[in-house]
Write a protein that holds these residues in place. Structure first.
Motif, PDB file in Angstrom:
ATOM      1  N   GLU A   1       1.302  -1.181   0.040  1.00 17.59           N
ATOM      2  CA  GLU A   1       0.235  -0.192  -0.151  1.00 17.59           C
ATOM      3  C   GLU A   1       1.108   1.779  -0.110  1.00 17.59           C
ATOM      4  N   GLY A   2       2.069   1.052   0.623  1.00 17.79           N
ATOM      5  CA  GLY A   2       3.115   2.771   1.067  1.00 17.79           C
ATOM      6  C   GLY A   2       2.968   2.801  -0.623  1.00 17.79           C
ATOM      7  N   VAL A   3       3.511   1.640  -1.026  1.00 18.62           N
ATOM      8  CA  VAL A   3       4.437   1.513  -2.596  1.00 18.62           C
ATOM      9  C   VAL A   3       3.225   2.324  -3.818  1.00 18.62           C
ATOM     10  N   ASN A   4       2.693   1.510  -3.201  1.00 20.70           N
ATOM     11  CA  ASN A   4       1.353   2.528  -4.450  1.00 20.70           C
ATOM     12  C   ASN A   4       0.864   3.804  -4.024  1.00 20.70           C
ATOM     13  N   SER A   5       1.227   3.993  -2.876  1.00 13.59           N
ATOM     14  CA  SER A   5       0.198   5.121  -2.333  1.00 13.59           C
ATOM     15  C   SER A   5       1.898   6.565  -2.809  1.00 13.59           C
ATOM     16  N   ILE A   6       3.508   5.945  -3.159  1.00 16.55           N
ATOM     17  CA  ILE A   6       3.890   6.965  -3.348  1.00 16.55           C
ATOM     18  C   ILE A   6       4.450   6.874  -4.297  1.00 16.55           C
ATOM     19  N   ILE A   7       4.080   5.587  -5.675  1.00 18.24           N
ATOM     20  CA  ILE A   7       3.824   6.030  -7.235  1.00 18.24           C
ATOM     21  C   ILE A   7       2.479   7.030  -6.963  1.00 18.24           C
ATOM     22  N   SER A   8       1.520   7.017  -7.078  1.00 17.04           N
ATOM     23  CA  SER A   8       0.547   7.940  -7.366  1.00 17.04           C
ATOM     24  C   SER A   8       0.456   9.262  -6.820  1.00 17.04           C
ATOM     25  N   ALA A   9       1.599   9.096  -5.672  1.00 14.62           N
ATOM     26  CA  ALA A   9       2.439  10.775  -5.612  1.00 14.62           C
ATOM     27  C   ALA A   9       3.149  11.456  -6.706  1.00 14.62           C
ATOM     28  N   VAL A  10       4.151  10.039  -7.030  1.00  7.86           N
ATOM     29  CA  VAL A  10       4.615  10.497  -8.185  1.00  7.86           C
ATOM     30  C   VAL A  10       3.870  11.116  -9.677  1.00  7.86           C
ATOM     31  N   GLU A  11       3.308  10.276 -10.062  1.00 11.43           N
ATOM     32  CA  GLU A  11       1.903  10.389 -11.502  1.00 11.43           C
ATOM     33  C   GLU A  11       1.833  11.640 -10.990  1.00 11.43           C
ATOM     34  N   SER A  12       1.540  12.054  -9.624  1.00  9.02           N
ATOM     35  CA  SER A  12       0.530  13.728  -9.656  1.00  9.02           C
ATOM     36  C   SER A  12       1.851  14.973  -9.695  1.00  9.02           C
ATOM     37  N   GLY A  13       2.968  14.662  -9.920  1.00 10.32           N
ATOM     38  CA  GLY A  13       3.570  15.476  -9.547  1.00 10.32           C
ATOM     39  C   GLY A  13       5.254  15.349  -8.549  1.00 10.32           C
ATOM     40  N   TYR A  14       4.960  14.854  -7.636  1.00  8.11           N
ATOM     41  CA  TYR A  14       6.057  15.227  -6.584  1.00  8.11           C
ATOM     42  C   TYR A  14       6.875  14.583  -6.409  1.00  8.11           C
ATOM     43  N   ARG A  15       8.466  15.621  -6.412  1.00  4.07           N
ATOM     44  CA  ARG A  15       9.848  14.359  -6.830  1.00  4.07           C
ATOM     45  C   ARG A  15      10.563  14.678  -5.135  1.00  4.07           C
ATOM     46  N   LEU A  16       9.999  15.161  -4.400  1.00  2.91           N
ATOM     47  CA  LEU A  16      10.689  15.230  -3.350  1.00  2.91           C
ATOM     48  C   LEU A  16      10.372  13.755  -2.435  1.00  2.91           C
ATOM     49  N   ILE A  17      10.619  12.796  -1.770  1.00  2.00           N
ATOM     50  CA  ILE A  17       9.971  12.094  -1.145  1.00  2.00           C
ATOM     51  C   ILE A  17      10.709  11.458   0.259  1.00  2.00           C
ATOM     52  N   ASP A  18      10.187  12.242   1.710  1.00  2.00           N
ATOM     53  CA  ASP A  18      10.975  12.677   2.659  1.00  2.00           C
ATOM     54  C   ASP A  18      10.981  10.717   3.749  1.00  2.00           C
ATOM     55  N   SER A  19      11.703  10.141   4.335  1.00  2.00           N
ATOM     56  CA  SER A  19      11.615   9.082   4.463  1.00  2.00           C
ATOM     57  C   SER A  19      13.220   9.389   6.219  1.00  2.00           C
ATOM     58  N   ALA A  20      12.450   8.555   6.439  1.00  2.00           N
ATOM     59  CA  ALA A  20      13.719   7.656   7.759  1.00  2.00           C
ATOM     60  C   ALA A  20      13.843   6.298   8.055  1.00  2.00           C
ATOM     61  N   TYR A  21      15.540   6.967   8.528  1.00  2.00           N
ATOM     62  CA  TYR A  21      15.562   5.272   9.090  1.00  2.00           C
ATOM     63  C   TYR A  21      14.681   4.293   9.717  1.00  2.00           C
ATOM     64  N   ASN A  22      14.085   5.505  11.152  1.00  2.00           N
ATOM     65  CA  ASN A  22      13.206   4.962  12.404  1.00  2.00           C
ATOM     66  C   ASN A  22      12.164   5.052  11.994  1.00  2.00           C
ATOM     67  N   TYR A  23      11.271   5.095  10.307  1.00  2.00           N
ATOM     68  CA  TYR A  23      10.446   4.786   9.665  1.00  2.00           C
ATOM     69  C   TYR A  23      10.218   3.138   9.387  1.00  2.00           C
ATOM     70  N   GLU A  24      11.260   2.885   9.100  1.00  2.00           N
ATOM     71  CA  GLU A  24      10.930   1.147   9.140  1.00  2.00           C
ATOM     72  C   GLU A  24      10.877   1.345   7.443  1.00  2.00           C
ATOM     73  N   ASN A  25      10.207   2.187   6.608  1.00  2.00           N
ATOM     74  CA  ASN A  25      10.223   1.953   5.486  1.00  2.00           C
ATOM     75  C   ASN A  25      11.275   2.885   3.672  1.00  2.00           C
ATOM     76  N   GLU A  26      12.751   2.459   4.068  1.00  2.00           N
ATOM     77  CA  GLU A  26      13.416   2.546   2.911  1.00  2.00           C
ATOM     78  C   GLU A  26      13.378   1.629   1.979  1.00  2.00           C
ATOM     79  N   GLY A  27      12.873   0.542   2.837  1.00  2.00           N
ATOM     80  CA  GLY A  27      12.589  -0.180   1.586  1.00  2.00           C
ATOM     81  C   GLY A  27      11.209   0.307   0.301  1.00  2.00           C
ATOM     82  N   THR A  28      10.360   0.276   1.243  1.00  2.00           N
ATOM     83  CA  THR A  28       9.183   0.748   0.383  1.00  2.00           C
ATOM     84  C   THR A  28       9.315   1.748  -0.582  1.00  2.00           C
TER      85      THR A  28
END
Length: 280
Positions: free
Chosen positions: A30-57
């Motif tokens: 679900e996280g992957v799909n959400s990020i892809i939809s954001a990129v498709e809308s025009g987002y280019r800056l994606i914020d994450s963190a080691y402690n979010y445990e989603n760098e793989g996503t």
């Protein structure tokens, strides 16, 4: 339709969009799909963190996206428990392995953890990682002016950006002014806050009604006109598009002052004071 987001240039030359996507709790498919939809809308800056445990996503979304990697700005952050120099070096490498990326565009120290007093060591590790090509730009989160002054004094390197808690209930006017005077960009985490007081605030609602915009759009426009980069989190494609559709109107000086006037001394969401707070 892809929305075009204005950019600002950091003190080291890296260009950042003025709005990015926060990804806290965005994980798995679900996280992957959400990020892809954001990129498709025009987002280019994606914020994450080691402690979010989603760098793989994040990395998986980058690989599946139709937008080339070099057009995306990917951020991650070093956690407090790995701030000694050797641990920081290893953690930066591990962050890249988790995401299966060759480099991060922006890598930040998540909190100064002043009692631990190892943030200068951590900063030196970020400096070396940048020299090695693992990071394009290095910055900090939640650092007070005295912390950043010490970094520059002891290492000769100034952060390019400081990501801080910033929203109408805590407008950080003094800190933002210091950033501006020292050529350090301001980035807002929790830009919409996490409080019902903001999203149902009568003052902001009246301004929103005047512009035929949502409260979220008014707040994000306020961030933009303050000169701050905002990273609102949303998994909804409709809300993601709404959040970046703020460049066809502007707030006047009175409206900006009304929103800024909502700030209060106890406005922090979780009372996390960087002078004493220690992140794990």
């Amino acid at each position: 339709m892809v929305q075009l987001i204005p950019e600002i240039t950091l003190n080291d030359g890296l260009k950042l969009p003025v709005i990015g996507l926060g990804t806290y709790k965005l994980k798995g498919k679900e996280g992957v799909n959400s990020i892809i939809s954001a990129v498709e809308s025009g987002y280019r800056l994606i914020d994450s963190a080691y402690n979010y445990e989603n760098e793989g996503t994040i990395g998986e979304a980058v690989r599946r996206s139709a937008v080339p990697r070099e057009e995306l700005i990917i951020t991650s952050k070093l956690p407090g428990r790995y701030q000694t120099y050797e641990k920081a070096v290893t953690t930066i490498q591990e962050s890249l392995y988790r995401a299966n990326l060759d480099y991060y565009d922006l890598y930040l120290i998540h909190w100064p953890n002043p009692k631990q007093d190892t943030y200068v060591e951590a900063w030196q590790a970020l400096i070396e990682a940048k020299k090695s090509g693992l990071i394009r730009s290095i910055g900090v989160c939640n650092f007070l002016p005295e912390h950043m002054e010490r970094l520059e004094k002891e290492t000769g390197a100034k952060p390019s950006i400081n990501q801080i808690e910033l929203h109408p209930l805590y407008n950080q006017a003094t800190q933002r002014k210091w950033h501006e005077e020292n050529n350090i960009a301001t980035e807002s985490w929790s830009p919409l806050a996490r409080a019902i007081q903001v999203l149902q605030n009568d003052t902001i609602q009246k301004i929103a009604d005047n512009h035929n915009k949502s409260i979220s759009q008014i707040i994000l426009r306020w961030h933009y006109q303050l000169g701050a980069i905002s990273i609102p989190k949303s998994s909804s494609p409709a809300r993601q598009l709404e959040n970046i559709s703020i460049f066809d109107f502007s707030l006047n000086e009175s409206e900006m002052s009304m929103i800024s006037g909502l700030t209060r001394p106890d406005g922090r969401i979780n009372h996390q004071d960087p002078a004493i707070y220690e992140e794990f």
